[in-house]
Every structure is written in structure tokens, then in C-alpha cells.
Scaffold this motif. Structure first.
Motif, short mmCIF file in Angstrom:
data_model
loop_
_atom_site.label_atom_id
_atom_site.label_comp_id
_atom_site.label_asym_id
_atom_site.label_seq_id
_atom_site.Cartn_x
_atom_site.Cartn_y
_atom_site.Cartn_z
N UNK A 255 0.81 -1.22 0.00
CA UNK A 255 0.00 0.00 0.00
C UNK A 255 0.85 1.27 0.00
N UNK A 256 1.91 1.27 0.80
CA UNK A 256 2.72 2.48 0.92
C UNK A 256 4.00 2.43 0.08
N UNK A 257 4.48 1.23 -0.24
CA UNK A 257 5.74 1.11 -0.98
C UNK A 257 5.59 1.20 -2.48
N UNK A 258 4.54 0.59 -3.03
CA UNK A 258 4.38 0.58 -4.49
C UNK A 258 4.22 1.96 -5.11
N UNK A 259 3.60 2.94 -4.43
CA UNK A 259 3.53 4.27 -5.04
C UNK A 259 4.91 4.85 -5.38
N UNK A 260 5.97 4.42 -4.71
CA UNK A 260 7.31 4.88 -5.06
C UNK A 260 7.70 4.43 -6.47
N UNK B 95 -2.59 1.70 -5.55
CA UNK B 95 -3.80 0.90 -5.43
C UNK B 95 -4.70 1.51 -4.37
N UNK B 96 -6.02 1.45 -4.61
CA UNK B 96 -6.92 1.91 -3.57
C UNK B 96 -6.89 0.92 -2.41
N UNK B 97 -7.34 1.31 -1.22
CA UNK B 97 -7.21 0.44 -0.05
C UNK B 97 -7.79 -0.96 -0.23
#
Length: 204
Positions: free
Chosen positions: A61-66, A71-73
Motif C-alpha cells: 500500500x505504501x511502498x508501491x507508489x514509489x 492501489x486503492x485500499x
């Protein structure tokens, strides 16, 4: 509010279980058909089993945006549960594979079945029935792990119970109710496993 959370938890658990089992079956078949790939699959399974689910959920959830993947929750929760438990399902299938009599596989070869045809026509049914009790246990674990999705604001059962107690200040009633509903979901899985095993015994 509680019923909404219950339905969401059921849907998440059902989707994650189905997807995880499908992925595990693909990993298992890949390892049987392509020996070099078996080492990579085994390494991936071992790595996933050694990582705490909460940490893996944070990573998705927090790592892939890098990496510009957001992804939505709800989707992040389903993907996390699927990938994490696919490793466990694959290991359970491997353990069941060891218990299948070698003569049964040789008989399949004698009738001209090899590779995926051998898996689909000869191996899958006894493999599934041997692994079914442990697969049921892992499905129950998926239901319980879905409670971790509250930390990424998925409106599942634990989230609903927390919102209820925060609104009406009834923590004992709301959390006991949620606990009983988790128990009910787990009992449904347990009943399904036992019914399937009884049906298999009757067929024999």
C-alpha cells in the motif's frame, strides 16, 4: 454498520482465497513442469512465508507508489492477501503431493497422461482432498488476517466495530459482536471442509 463490515470481510476473504489458490496451483504446476523454475518458485515461497503479513501489507500500500503503482485500499488489501497466502497454499499443495502414491502417477503415465494433463486428470483430485484440511485452516487464517486491513482504512468488520464503538462508546459490545461474526465465518469454512471430506468418503 456491522453487517456492512461483515459483508465486506466475506467478499475480501472469498476473493483472496480463490485468487490465492489459483496462483498457488499455477506455481505448483510450473514447478512440476519446469524444474529450473521450481527453484525460483521455492525461493519466492520461502521469502513470502518469512515476511510478516502486516509488513507486506505496508509494502504493497505504501511502498508501491514509489514505483508509480497506486492501489486503492480495498484492492491493496485483496492483492496483499492473495500474494501472501498463495505462498502458503503452494507449500500445502507441495506437502500433499509428497503423500500421493507414486504408483498412481506411474499409472497415469501408462495411460499417456503427462504434464498438465496428468495434473488435471489424475493428480488434482487426490491432491486437493489430501490438502483440503490444511487449505481450510489457511482460509481461516485469511479471514483473520483481513482484520489487518483496518490500518489502510478498508471498511471491513474490525473497521466497522471500531467506528461503532467510537460513535456510541460501546467497545465491549461492538468488539465482542465482531469477534462472534469472525467465529461464524470460520465455522462456515470448517463446516464446508468437513462436509467435503464426508462426501469424498461416501464416493469411495
Amino acid at each position: 454498520m456491522i453487517l456492512h463490515g461483515l459483508v465486506t470481510t466475506f467478499e475480501i476473504s472469498a476473493i483472496a482465497t480463490a485468487c490465492a489458490f489459483s496462483a498457488a496451483l499455477a506455481f505448483f504446476a510450473l514447478g512440476l513442469r519446469f524444474r529450473p523454475a521450481a527453484r525460483a518458485v521455492t525461493a519466492l515461497i520461502d521469502l513470502m512465508r518469512c515476511v510478516p503479513f502486516l509488513l507486506f501489507l505496508y509494502l504493497i500500500y505504501y511502498g508501491l507508489p514509489a514505483w508509480h503503482i497506486t492501489l486503492d485500499p480495498l484492492m491493496a488489501g485483496i492483492v496483499s492477501l492473495t500474494l501472501y497466502n498463495a505462498a502458503y497454499f503452494a507449500e500445502l499443495l507441495r506437502a500433499a503431493w509428497v503423500q500421493i502414491p507414486h504408483e498412481q502417477i506411474e499409472a497415469g503415465h501408462a495411460f499417456g497422461y503427462h504434464g498438465l494433463r496428468l495434473l488435471r486428470r489424475i493428480i488434482f483430485k487426490p491432491l486437493f482432498m489430501i490438502a483440503l484440511p490444511t487449505l481450510g485452516n489457511q482460509t481461516i487464517q485469511i479471514i483473520k488476517d483481513s482484520a489487518f486491513l483496518v490500518i489502510i482504512t478498508v471498511e471491513e468488520l474490525t473497521y466497522s466495530a471500531n467506528e461503532l464503538q467510537a460513535t456510541y462508546y460501546i467497545p465491549f459490545a461492538s468488539f465482542v459482536c465482531a469477534g462472534l461474526l469472525y467465529w461464524m465465518l470460520c465455522l462456515i469454512v470448517e463446516f464446508g471442509v468437513r462436509a467435503s471430506l464426508r462426501h469424498a468418503d461416501l464416493i469411495r
